[in-house]
Design a protein around this motif. Structure first.
Motif, PDB file in Angstrom:
ATOM      1  N   ASN A   1      51.867  42.803  43.030  1.00  0.00           N
ATOM      2  CA  ASN A   1      52.310  41.660  43.131  1.00  0.00           C
ATOM      3  C   ASN A   1      53.733  41.331  42.828  1.00  0.00           C
ATOM      4  O   ASN A   1      54.225  42.130  41.904  1.00  0.00           O
ATOM      5  CB  ASN A   1      51.450  40.773  42.095  1.00  0.00           C
ATOM      6  CG  ASN A   1      50.056  40.416  42.714  1.00  0.00           C
ATOM      7  OD1 ASN A   1      49.739  40.086  44.021  1.00  0.00           O
ATOM      8  ND2 ASN A   1      48.900  40.947  41.993  1.00  0.00           N
TER       9      ASN A   1
ATOM     10  N   LYS B   1      47.993  32.915  47.868  1.00  0.00           N
ATOM     11  CA  LYS B   1      47.332  34.040  48.525  1.00  0.00           C
ATOM     12  C   LYS B   1      46.030  33.818  49.228  1.00  0.00           C
ATOM     13  O   LYS B   1      45.845  34.235  50.353  1.00  0.00           O
ATOM     14  CB  LYS B   1      47.204  35.234  47.527  1.00  0.00           C
ATOM     15  CG  LYS B   1      46.897  36.506  48.278  1.00  0.00           C
ATOM     16  CD  LYS B   1      46.551  37.678  47.068  1.00  0.00           C
ATOM     17  CE  LYS B   1      47.456  37.962  46.116  1.00  0.00           C
ATOM     18  NZ  LYS B   1      47.450  39.075  45.232  1.00  0.00           N
TER      19      LYS B   1
ATOM     20  N   GLY C   1      41.961  42.627  48.701  1.00  0.00           N
ATOM     21  CA  GLY C   1      41.205  42.809  47.793  1.00  0.00           C
ATOM     22  C   GLY C   1      40.665  41.207  47.280  1.00  0.00           C
ATOM     23  O   GLY C   1      39.173  41.380  47.332  1.00  0.00           O
TER      24      GLY C   1
ATOM     25  N   MET D   1      48.216  33.506  43.217  1.00  0.00           N
ATOM     26  CA  MET D   1      46.820  33.463  43.667  1.00  0.00           C
ATOM     27  C   MET D   1      46.459  32.520  44.683  1.00  0.00           C
ATOM     28  O   MET D   1      45.824  32.724  45.695  1.00  0.00           O
ATOM     29  CB  MET D   1      45.700  33.735  42.692  1.00  0.00           C
ATOM     30  CG  MET D   1      45.870  34.970  41.978  1.00  0.00           C
ATOM     31  SD  MET D   1      45.439  36.463  42.984  1.00  0.00           S
ATOM     32  CE  MET D   1      43.952  36.118  43.886  1.00  0.00           C
TER      33      MET D   1
ATOM     34  N   LYS E   1      44.599  33.735  37.262  1.00  0.00           N
ATOM     35  CA  LYS E   1      44.960  35.008  36.811  1.00  0.00           C
ATOM     36  C   LYS E   1      44.861  34.980  35.270  1.00  0.00           C
ATOM     37  O   LYS E   1      44.933  33.924  34.353  1.00  0.00           O
ATOM     38  CB  LYS E   1      46.389  35.337  37.086  1.00  0.00           C
ATOM     39  CG  LYS E   1      46.529  36.847  37.004  1.00  0.00           C
ATOM     40  CD  LYS E   1      46.277  37.320  38.348  1.00  0.00           C
ATOM     41  CE  LYS E   1      46.503  38.665  38.531  1.00  0.00           C
ATOM     42  NZ  LYS E   1      46.510  39.110  39.957  1.00  0.00           N
TER      43      LYS E   1
ATOM     44  N   ASN F   1      48.387  42.193  50.249  1.00  0.00           N
ATOM     45  CA  ASN F   1      47.723  42.697  49.134  1.00  0.00           C
ATOM     46  C   ASN F   1      46.437  41.882  49.028  1.00  0.00           C
ATOM     47  O   ASN F   1      45.403  41.707  48.225  1.00  0.00           O
ATOM     48  CB  ASN F   1      48.139  43.091  47.964  1.00  0.00           C
ATOM     49  CG  ASN F   1      48.921  41.853  46.972  1.00  0.00           C
ATOM     50  OD1 ASN F   1      47.839  40.693  47.251  1.00  0.00           O
ATOM     51  ND2 ASN F   1      49.705  42.038  46.278  1.00  0.00           N
TER      52      ASN F   1
ATOM     53  N   LYS G   1      40.526  31.667  41.262  1.00  0.00           N
ATOM     54  CA  LYS G   1      39.985  32.869  41.806  1.00  0.00           C
ATOM     55  C   LYS G   1      41.172  33.951  41.303  1.00  0.00           C
ATOM     56  O   LYS G   1      42.345  33.602  41.937  1.00  0.00           O
ATOM     57  CB  LYS G   1      39.691  33.335  43.272  1.00  0.00           C
ATOM     58  CG  LYS G   1      39.027  34.761  43.365  1.00  0.00           C
ATOM     59  CD  LYS G   1      37.724  34.830  43.442  1.00  0.00           C
ATOM     60  CE  LYS G   1      37.162  36.064  43.379  1.00  0.00           C
ATOM     61  NZ  LYS G   1      37.186  36.872  42.209  1.00  0.00           N
ATOM     62  N   GLY G   2      40.933  35.102  40.676  1.00  0.00           N
ATOM     63  CA  GLY G   2      42.115  35.932  40.346  1.00  0.00           C
ATOM     64  C   GLY G   2      41.842  37.016  39.178  1.00  0.00           C
ATOM     65  O   GLY G   2      40.733  36.713  38.640  1.00  0.00           O
ATOM     66  N   GLY G   3      42.557  38.219  39.101  1.00  0.00           N
ATOM     67  CA  GLY G   3      42.195  39.187  38.324  1.00  0.00           C
ATOM     68  C   GLY G   3      42.547  38.938  37.110  1.00  0.00           C
ATOM     69  O   GLY G   3      43.158  37.917  36.515  1.00  0.00           O
TER      70      GLY G   3
ATOM     71  N   ALA H   1      38.268  38.985  38.193  1.00  0.00           N
ATOM     72  CA  ALA H   1      38.091  40.272  39.205  1.00  0.00           C
ATOM     73  C   ALA H   1      39.038  41.255  38.255  1.00  0.00           C
ATOM     74  O   ALA H   1      39.979  40.755  37.497  1.00  0.00           O
ATOM     75  CB  ALA H   1      38.601  40.060  40.632  1.00  0.00           C
ATOM     76  N   PRO H   2      38.956  42.402  38.757  1.00  0.00           N
ATOM     77  CA  PRO H   2      39.918  43.489  38.262  1.00  0.00           C
ATOM     78  C   PRO H   2      41.377  43.162  38.530  1.00  0.00           C
ATOM     79  O   PRO H   2      41.601  42.805  39.627  1.00  0.00           O
ATOM     80  CB  PRO H   2      39.350  44.963  38.748  1.00  0.00           C
ATOM     81  CG  PRO H   2      38.138  44.439  39.132  1.00  0.00           C
ATOM     82  CD  PRO H   2      37.969  42.928  39.690  1.00  0.00           C
TER      83      PRO H   2
HETATM   84  O1  LIG Z   1      39.799  40.003  43.649  1.00  0.00           O
HETATM   85  C1  LIG Z   1      40.336  38.875  43.179  1.00  0.00           C
HETATM   86  O2  LIG Z   1      39.434  38.023  42.988  1.00  0.00           O
HETATM   87  C2  LIG Z   1      41.756  38.963  42.617  1.00  0.00           C
HETATM   88  C3  LIG Z   1      42.545  40.132  42.941  1.00  0.00           C
HETATM   89  C4  LIG Z   1      43.954  40.080  42.399  1.00  0.00           C
HETATM   90  O3  LIG Z   1      43.848  39.682  41.107  1.00  0.00           O
HETATM   91  C5  LIG Z   1      45.067  39.902  43.144  1.00  0.00           C
HETATM   92  O4  LIG Z   1      44.935  39.872  44.445  1.00  0.00           O
HETATM   93  O5  LIG Z   1      46.120  39.815  42.846  1.00  0.00           O
END
Ligand SMILES: O=C(O)CCC(=O)C(=O)O
Ligand SMILES: NC(=O)C1=CN([C@@H]2O[C@H](COP(=O)(O)OP(=O)(O)OC[C@H]3O[C@@H](n4cnc5c(N)ncnc54)[C@H](O)[C@@H]3O)[C@@H](O)[C@H]2O)C=CC1
Length: 457
Positions: free
Chosen positions: A358, A136, A386, A133, A148, A383, A112-114, A186-187
């Motif tokens: 980050n 996190k 999100g 990530m 990511k 953070n 999972k990650g942006g 994700a964004p």
């Molecule tokens: O919402 C997500 O899946 C990832 C968010 C993200 O990229 C981050 O927490 O740095």
């Protein structure tokens, strides 16, 4: 021909850029409610973070007494993807970009990650962010691993249709490597819910309608209420938890925030609504200060109308480079990585730093600030709101049932409060600061899952 941030031209020369000459559109953000394109001037360079994450990881591994083989297997990414994305530009020329997706670890669940669109995106940075990530999601105790992605591009220099084409080509190249139970994007910086909508649409052409393949998507396509504000709201909850430890509250603190995009603007709004005094804010267009407290509602309106905070009449304009060292109680970096470093750490006057961005603090600055008694709430906890609400979104999509916003926010508060308590317990157990508390918490959970699955050898 090398790909540059606007895409290397592989066709006839492009017509001259018709954009405003005094605006370098190399970096940008999306004011709320606005879709592409939204040009902003050039961002400062963000110092590299690729050595930073392993350093914290290695220190945590040592504190946890991890076996060296396990340590090595946790550090090496599961998969690194690099793809060439060529699109026709609006003027008929072709342009090539390089896209990355690093899938770091999946011991605890789908990765999972942006996905970040920025001219400085490079494989090492994406790698470090993917690893971040993994720790996190484990700190938040949600059933995910870490990933990511990014495309080296200047989104502000591309039109809306160019961005759509680029996103669709990128998705075509990685669609068989992402998925609801594999890797869920994700964004992140330079991307938003519209980007996620394009990925969802393109992915669904290959795999059938799949809303859970991305999070942070528009509500109309299965996005979660509360996701847009979630990282900023998580920052608020995290700050409240930290201040309470020191017998303080949001109401008696003065805040400075770097960045007024998704994370920074929501953090500013929610802190201000909770009674905190936000005395200075910067974005890529400039910095603004008002020791009596900025009117965030008016600043949001100004920023949406003027493509940034520059020129806001409700405060004095200050030098953006001095923002971090202005007098305040709580400093919230919410933009780029590496902005707190050995060059400015000694001059910082905040008592608390909440890492909404980050990796905003480099290890040398960590040491300097620790000696000064500054308390830093680390990114992988601060953070995590999100990705936590991204998890709620994914759960809602899989259940086919939508939660109301109150439930989303209440659950987020439960997760943030629990994360703080878990992190503090690790600090006590290992006699370490909050960053090492968060890293030992995250690394330990991933290590346990890895061993249980029999992957450590
Ligand atoms: O919402 C997500 O899946 C990832 C968010 C993200 O990229 C981050 O927490 O740095
Ligand atoms: N969007 C999310 O849900 C999450 C984002 N993050 C992190 O938070 C940070 C910000 O992300 P978003 O708000 O989503 O990005 P965004 O693209 O919405 O906004 C970025 C903001 O940073 C500003 N900025 C860029 N360069 C700057 C500079 N040199 N000085 C001051 N401001 C500058 C931009 O003007 C903009 O206001 C990033 O580090 C991101 O990785 C972390 C967790 C989740």
């Amino acid at each position: 021909m090398e790909a540059d941030s606007t895409g290397s031209a592989v066709g006839p020369p492009a017509a001259e850029d018709s954009s405003s000459p005094d605006v370098d559109e190399d970096a940008f953000a999306f004011p709320r409610g606005l879709l592409y394109p939204f040009p902003f001037p050039e961002a400062l360079s963000s110092p590299s973070c690729e050595t930073l994450v392993p350093r914290n990881f290695k220190q945590a591994a040592k504190l946890l007494g991890l076996d060296s083989k396990l340590e090595k297997s946790l550090l090496i990414p599961f998969r690194e993807i690099k793809v060439e994305c060529t699109i026709p530009k609006d003027d008929g020329t072709l342009a090539s970009f390089v896209g990355f997706r690093v899938q770091h670890d999946n011991a605890r669940g789908p990765m999972k990650g942006g996905i970040r669109y920025h001219h400085e995106v490079d494989p090492d940075e994406v790698n470090a962010l993917a690893q971040l990530m993994t720790w996190k999601t484990a700190v938040a105790n949600i059933p995910y691993g870490g990933a990511k992605g990014g495309i080296g591009c200047s989104p502000g220099k591309l039109s809306c249709s160019e961005l759509e084409r680029l996103t669709r080509v990128f998705t075509q190249k990685i669609h068989d490597l992402i998925g609801i139970h594999t890797d869920v994007p994700a964004p992140d910086m330079g991307t938003n819910s519209q980007t996620m909508a394009w990925i969802l649409d393109e992915y669904s052409k290959f795999h059938g309608h799949s809303p859970a393949v991305v999070t942070g998507k528009p509500i109309d396509l299965g996005g979660s209420l509360g996701r847009e504000a979630a990282t900023g709201r998580g920052v608020l909850f995290a700050t409240e938890a930290l201040l309470a430890e020191y017998g303080k509250s949001i109401k008696d603190q003065r805040f400075i925030i770097q960045g007024f995009g998704n994370v920074g603007s929501w953090a500013a709004q929610l802190i201000s609504e909770a009674g905190g005094k936000v005395i200075a804010i910067s974005d890529v267009t400039g910095a603004i200060k008002n020791t009596n407290g900025l009117d965030i509602e008016k600043l949001l309106k100004h920023s949406a109308e003027n493509r940034g905070i520059k020129g806001f009449s409700g405060g004095e304009s200050i030098d953006a480079s001095s923002l971090l060292t202005e007098d305040c109680d709580v400093l919230i970096p919410a933009a780029l990585g590496g902005v707190i470093n050995r060059e400015n750490a000694n001059d910082l006057r905040a008592k608390f730093i909440i890492e909404a961005a980050n990796h905003p603090t480099d290890p040398e600055a960590d040491e300097i600030l620790s000696k000064k008694g500054v308390v830093i709430l680390p990114d992988i906890y601060a953070n995590s709101g999100g990705v936590t609400v991204s998890y709620f979104e994914w759960v809602q999509n899989i259940q086919g049932f939508m939660w109301d916003e109150e439930k989303v926010n209440a659950e987020l508060k439960t997760y943030m409060t629990r994360g703080f308590k878990d992190m503090k317990e690790m600090c006590k157990m290992h006699n370490c600061d909050l960053r090492m508390g968060a890293f030992t918490l995250g690394v330990n959970r991933v290590a346990r899952a890895t061993v249980l699955r029999g992957w450590e050898a």
